[in-house]
Design a protein around this motif. Structure first.
Motif, PDB file in Angstrom:
ATOM      1  N   VAL A 177       0.835  -1.204   0.000  1.00  0.00           N
ATOM      2  CA  VAL A 177       0.000   0.000   0.000  1.00  0.00           C
ATOM      3  C   VAL A 177       0.866   1.248   0.000  1.00  0.00           C
ATOM      4  N   ALA A 178       1.999   1.203   0.694  1.00  0.00           N
ATOM      5  CA  ALA A 178       2.907   2.361   0.718  1.00  0.00           C
ATOM      6  C   ALA A 178       3.394   2.684  -0.685  1.00  0.00           C
ATOM      7  N   ARG A 179       3.686   1.655  -1.475  1.00  0.00           N
ATOM      8  CA  ARG A 179       4.099   1.903  -2.866  1.00  0.00           C
ATOM      9  C   ARG A 179       2.960   2.544  -3.657  1.00  0.00           C
ATOM     10  N   TYR A 180       1.719   2.078  -3.409  1.00  0.00           N
ATOM     11  CA  TYR A 180       0.547   2.626  -4.096  1.00  0.00           C
ATOM     12  C   TYR A 180       0.345   4.105  -3.733  1.00  0.00           C
ATOM     13  N   LEU A 181       0.732   4.458  -2.503  1.00  0.00           N
ATOM     14  CA  LEU A 181       0.522   5.823  -2.010  1.00  0.00           C
ATOM     15  C   LEU A 181       1.810   6.643  -2.051  1.00  0.00           C
ATOM     16  N   SER A 182       2.693   6.297  -2.948  1.00  0.00           N
ATOM     17  CA  SER A 182       4.017   6.927  -2.967  1.00  0.00           C
ATOM     18  C   SER A 182       3.957   8.439  -3.131  1.00  0.00           C
ATOM     19  N   GLY A 183       2.926   8.941  -3.762  1.00  0.00           N
ATOM     20  CA  GLY A 183       2.845  10.389  -3.987  1.00  0.00           C
ATOM     21  C   GLY A 183       2.273  11.163  -2.816  1.00  0.00           C
ATOM     22  N   GLU A 184       1.798  10.462  -1.767  1.00  0.00           N
ATOM     23  CA  GLU A 184       1.198  11.131  -0.613  1.00  0.00           C
ATOM     24  C   GLU A 184       2.251  11.540   0.407  1.00  0.00           C
ATOM     25  N   MET A 185       2.085  12.742   0.978  1.00  0.00           N
ATOM     26  CA  MET A 185       2.952  13.168   2.068  1.00  0.00           C
ATOM     27  C   MET A 185       2.476  12.505   3.356  1.00  0.00           C
ATOM     28  N   LEU A 186       3.413  12.135   4.218  1.00  0.00           N
ATOM     29  CA  LEU A 186       3.064  11.384   5.417  1.00  0.00           C
ATOM     30  C   LEU A 186       2.088  12.127   6.338  1.00  0.00           C
ATOM     31  N   PRO A 187       2.264  13.418   6.655  1.00  0.00           N
ATOM     32  CA  PRO A 187       1.285  14.102   7.519  1.00  0.00           C
ATOM     33  C   PRO A 187      -0.121  14.105   6.905  1.00  0.00           C
ATOM     34  N   SER A 188      -0.200  14.294   5.588  1.00  0.00           N
ATOM     35  CA  SER A 188      -1.499  14.259   4.919  1.00  0.00           C
ATOM     36  C   SER A 188      -2.126  12.864   5.024  1.00  0.00           C
ATOM     37  N   LEU A 189      -1.300  11.840   4.869  1.00  0.00           N
ATOM     38  CA  LEU A 189      -1.789  10.466   4.962  1.00  0.00           C
ATOM     39  C   LEU A 189      -2.309  10.174   6.368  1.00  0.00           C
ATOM     40  N   ILE A 190      -1.601  10.633   7.367  1.00  0.00           N
ATOM     41  CA  ILE A 190      -2.023  10.434   8.759  1.00  0.00           C
ATOM     42  C   ILE A 190      -3.377  11.094   8.997  1.00  0.00           C
ATOM     43  N   TYR A 191      -3.546  12.306   8.481  1.00  0.00           N
ATOM     44  CA  TYR A 191      -4.821  13.023   8.634  1.00  0.00           C
ATOM     45  C   TYR A 191      -5.956  12.250   7.971  1.00  0.00           C
ATOM     46  N   LYS A 192      -5.712  11.753   6.754  1.00  0.00           N
ATOM     47  CA  LYS A 192      -6.755  11.020   6.032  1.00  0.00           C
ATOM     48  C   LYS A 192      -7.144   9.732   6.766  1.00  0.00           C
ATOM     49  N   VAL A 193      -6.134   9.030   7.257  1.00  0.00           N
ATOM     50  CA  VAL A 193      -6.412   7.778   7.950  1.00  0.00           C
ATOM     51  C   VAL A 193      -7.248   8.037   9.209  1.00  0.00           C
ATOM     52  N   LYS A 194      -6.904   9.063   9.948  1.00  0.00           N
ATOM     53  CA  LYS A 194      -7.675   9.390  11.156  1.00  0.00           C
ATOM     54  C   LYS A 194      -9.115   9.752  10.806  1.00  0.00           C
ATOM     55  N   TYR A 195      -9.288  10.507   9.726  1.00  0.00           N
ATOM     56  CA  TYR A 195     -10.641  10.898   9.319  1.00  0.00           C
ATOM     57  C   TYR A 195     -11.445   9.672   8.886  1.00  0.00           C
ATOM     58  N   MET A 196     -10.830   8.813   8.083  1.00  0.00           N
ATOM     59  CA  MET A 196     -11.519   7.615   7.604  1.00  0.00           C
ATOM     60  C   MET A 196     -11.868   6.680   8.759  1.00  0.00           C
ATOM     61  N   LYS A 197     -10.974   6.573   9.697  1.00  0.00           N
ATOM     62  CA  LYS A 197     -11.217   5.691  10.841  1.00  0.00           C
ATOM     63  C   LYS A 197     -12.420   6.174  11.639  1.00  0.00           C
ATOM     64  N   ALA A 198     -12.503   7.479  11.832  1.00  0.00           N
ATOM     65  CA  ALA A 198     -13.650   8.041  12.546  1.00  0.00           C
ATOM     66  C   ALA A 198     -14.937   7.844  11.751  1.00  0.00           C
ATOM     67  N   LEU A 199     -14.843   7.983  10.426  1.00  0.00           N
ATOM     68  CA  LEU A 199     -16.025   7.857   9.574  1.00  0.00           C
ATOM     69  C   LEU A 199     -16.552   6.424   9.554  1.00  0.00           C
ATOM     70  N   PHE A 200     -15.654   5.456   9.505  1.00  0.00           N
ATOM     71  CA  PHE A 200     -16.038   4.053   9.375  1.00  0.00           C
ATOM     72  C   PHE A 200     -16.304   3.364  10.712  1.00  0.00           C
ATOM     73  N   PHE A 201     -15.679   3.838  11.770  1.00  0.00           N
ATOM     74  CA  PHE A 201     -15.725   3.050  13.006  1.00  0.00           C
ATOM     75  C   PHE A 201     -16.227   3.792  14.234  1.00  0.00           C
ATOM     76  N   SER A 202     -16.767   4.978  14.077  1.00  0.00           N
ATOM     77  CA  SER A 202     -17.407   5.643  15.214  1.00  0.00           C
ATOM     78  C   SER A 202     -18.884   5.761  14.903  1.00  0.00           C
ATOM     79  N   GLY A 203     -19.693   5.668  15.928  1.00  0.00           N
ATOM     80  CA  GLY A 203     -21.141   5.754  15.705  1.00  0.00           C
ATOM     81  C   GLY A 203     -21.881   4.875  16.685  1.00  0.00           C
ATOM     82  N   SER A 204     -23.127   4.550  16.348  1.00  0.00           N
ATOM     83  CA  SER A 204     -23.991   3.799  17.246  1.00  0.00           C
ATOM     84  C   SER A 204     -23.505   2.363  17.404  1.00  0.00           C
ATOM     85  N   GLY A 205     -23.908   1.732  18.515  1.00  0.00           N
ATOM     86  CA  GLY A 205     -23.481   0.373  18.808  1.00  0.00           C
ATOM     87  C   GLY A 205     -24.285  -0.674  18.062  1.00  0.00           C
TER      88      GLY A 205
END
Length: 597
Positions: A177-205
């Motif tokens: 996956v790192a090779r696939y995302l070679s053009g992404e800057m690491l801080p930007s990638l960290i931000y996206k991952v945190k946002y996606m994690k909240a979107l997919f895994f936070s919410g009702s039980g």
């Protein structure tokens, strides 16, 4: 030599190059302690003490438990590990990662760390480090930490592999996956991952429900999947293979790494210009933000669609009569309605029902209540429609069935035939079975062994004879799908409390089985109270005529009671209520008119 009691076992806090402050102590991740990384072996007694605390007073440890000996001093594996973690942390900070974040990533990427350490040691052991470093124009005299940092830089992934492992990926997937995302800057990638994690895994039980829906969607798909649905199915299969299966789909610890591995393209999306507008659009069509994770987990590729694609899907449903306000609810029930394959199958399903002369309102109700039928091929639906037709369930009756219980169209023919055979054994002919299914379609989707047979046993237990079972079921088929604990037992218990015997209740059920479906508070109690307290009739009357409970208290029972009382007429409940208005007028009110003349 200082005494053992004067020492504490801890990792030093070295100063980071270019920083005036000491870096925080790097915590040990249990999975990267020396024993698991095959560093120099040391007693397991010491290892267990180490994993229980970062700081251990040596006074509390037996000297025999420590890896000290009279042999020449060797490299301290724990110190080497701390230096390796620090090297990775500093390496990550070079790419703009905040210090605390870098420390956390370094502590949670044990396999990446091991890969670096193993590579450094291999070069050291083969005395190839000097030649390797000179080829890259590096200075001689590197310490262990500098060597690890140099090896990390050599990997060329700019910190992405360590970060992706830290969020749950295995090392091999993280590297791909790192090779696939070679053009992404690491801080930007960290931000996206945190946002996606909240979107997919936070919410009702609703985690268990999400897993259940995933299985149902997989099971009931009988049309060729498009690429997006196929990719989703592959993702589900990976989750199903893990411990806990699809019930763990909504668990970020179990699923997040597999989600990113299966759909790395989502990390190329712009959060601001693509994902957030998508979230706002879903809110506009009535989907609460806390429930969006159900849509994204059950159909991750939907996040790649822009809002114009979603609008086109809504328009397709509007064309067949489904309102915009209903689309949001459909999306929560069956996120695959946004896929190309379901979109293409929609008109085919509608055309099939129209050819069977199913009313339009029934088609819309079926789609709205059970959108999973849109994932079924028309040939599969036709098999069940033919079975129903053989029982006399067609046209308007078929419309009633699919409007109230469209899920029966997704049954396997053999499952449906098991129910038909069961009803035949009870004593019904095919025409009667057709009428029963038309009135209560959910019987068709009920387990013979777990539900239907048990309901018969219940009826027999309360005193309904086998010869009377067909009569009781024919009048109220819902008996076979009623919950004994929530519906049947409470009503029987209440009637017993009012003074009716088991034999009385059995007789009432045989004569009028819908009795067991009436609300205690809204029907049974007020009508019994009126019978006993106002009409002054014995409870025995309802045993002889249990249909009494089916009549409206305000619109029929009270007006007729008052009419008869005004004429001083006494009669049975059956004579009082069993006649229509004209018959009642002739039988009772006519006498009053004759007397007046």
């Amino acid at each position: 030599m200082p005494t053992m009691a004067s020492f504490f076992l801890f990792f030093p806090t070295p100063t980071i190059t270019g920083s005036s402050k000491s870096s925080p102590l790097i915590p040990l991740h249990p999975s990267i302690l020396p024993q698991s990384l095959n560093f120099c072996p040391f007693p397991s007694r010491f290892h267990s003490l180490l994993t229980s605390s970062h700081f251990l007073p040596l006074a509390s440890i037996s000297p025999d438990a420590l890896p000290f000996s009279d042999d020449p001093p060797q490299e301290d594996p724990l110190h080497s590990l701390a230096e390796a973690q620090l090297a990775v942390s500093e390496y990550l900070q070079r790419f703009g990662v905040l210090e605390d974040e870098a420390v956390s990533i370094a502590s949670n990427s044990p396999r990446f760390l091991k890969m670096l350490v193993d590579a450094v040691r291999e070069l050291d052991e083969t005395s190839m480090w000097d030649s390797w470093s000179k080829e890259r124009g590096e200075l001689d005299g590197f310490g262990f930490k500098e060597k690890v940092a140099s090896m990390a830089m050599e990997k060329g992934d700019c910190g992405k592999v360590a970060f992706l492992e830290s969020v749950g990926m295995n090392l091999s997937s993280a590297m791909n996956v790192a090779r696939y995302l070679s053009g992404e800057m690491l801080p930007s990638l960290i931000y996206k991952v945190k946002y996606m994690k909240a979107l997919f895994f936070s919410g009702s039980g609703d985690g268990i429900l999400i897993g259940k829906n995933a299985r149902r969607m997989m099971t009931n798909l009988s049309i060729p999947p498009d690429d997006d649905v196929q990719q989703t199915l592959s993702f589900f299969e990976k989750i199903e293979a893990r411990r806990g299966g699809l019930d763990m789909l909504s668990s970020n610890e179990e699923s997040f790494g597999l989600l990113l591995e299966s759909f790395p393209r989502m990390l190329l999306l712009s959060v601001e210009s693509h994902v957030k507008p998508m979230v706002e659009f879903l809110e506009k069509i009535g989907i609460p933000k806390e429930r969006m994770r159900s849509i994204f987990l059950l159909f991750p590729p939907v996040i790649f669609f822009d809002t114009e694609v979603l609008k086109s899907r809504i328009m397709a449903f509007e064309e067949v009569g489904v309102e915009v306000t209903v689309f949001g609810k459909l999306l929560l029930k069956y996120p695959w309605i946004t896929s190309n394959c379901i979109h293409g199958n929609l008109k085919q399903i509608v055309s099939f029902f129209e050819s069977e002369k199913v009313p339009s309102a029934s088609i819309i109700n079926a789609i709205s209540s059970w959108p999973l039928i849109l994932g079924s091929s028309t040939s599969k639906l036709e098999l069940m429609v033919d079975r129903l037709d053989g029982l006399g369930v067609r046209s308007k009756k078929l419309g009633q069935v699919i409007a109230t219980s469209p899920q029966i169209l997704l049954l396997k023919p053999q499952e449906f035939l098991q129910v038909v055979s069961f009803l035949e054994e009870v004593g019904f002919d095919k025409e009667s079975i057709g009428r029963i299914i038309a009135r209560c379609p959910e019987i068709s989707a009920t387990s013979v062994e777990k539900t239907l047979k048990r309901k018969l046993e219940f009826l027999i237990k309360i005193g309904v004879s086998k010869t009377h079972l067909p009569r009781a079921i024919k009048k109220y088929p819902e008996l076979l799908v009623s919950d004994p604990h929530k519906t049947l037992h409470p009503r029987i218990k209440y009637l017993r409390q009012r003074g009716l015997s088991e034999r009385d209740i059995a007789s009432m059920v045989v004569r009028f089985s819908p009795l067991l479906g009436y609300s205690i508070e809204e029907v049974l109690r007020p009508k019994l109270d009126f019978l006993v307290n106002i009409m002054k009739k014995p409870k025995k009357e309802v045993v002889d005529y249990p249909r009494y409970f089916s009549y409206s208290l305000e619109n029929k029972i009270i007006p007729r009671f008052r009419a008869l009382k005004g004429m001083n007429v006494e009669c049975s409940l059956k004579d009082m209520l069993g006649k229509n208005d004209e018959e009642f007028s002739v039988a009772f009110l006519g006498n009053k008119r004759t007397a007046e003349h």
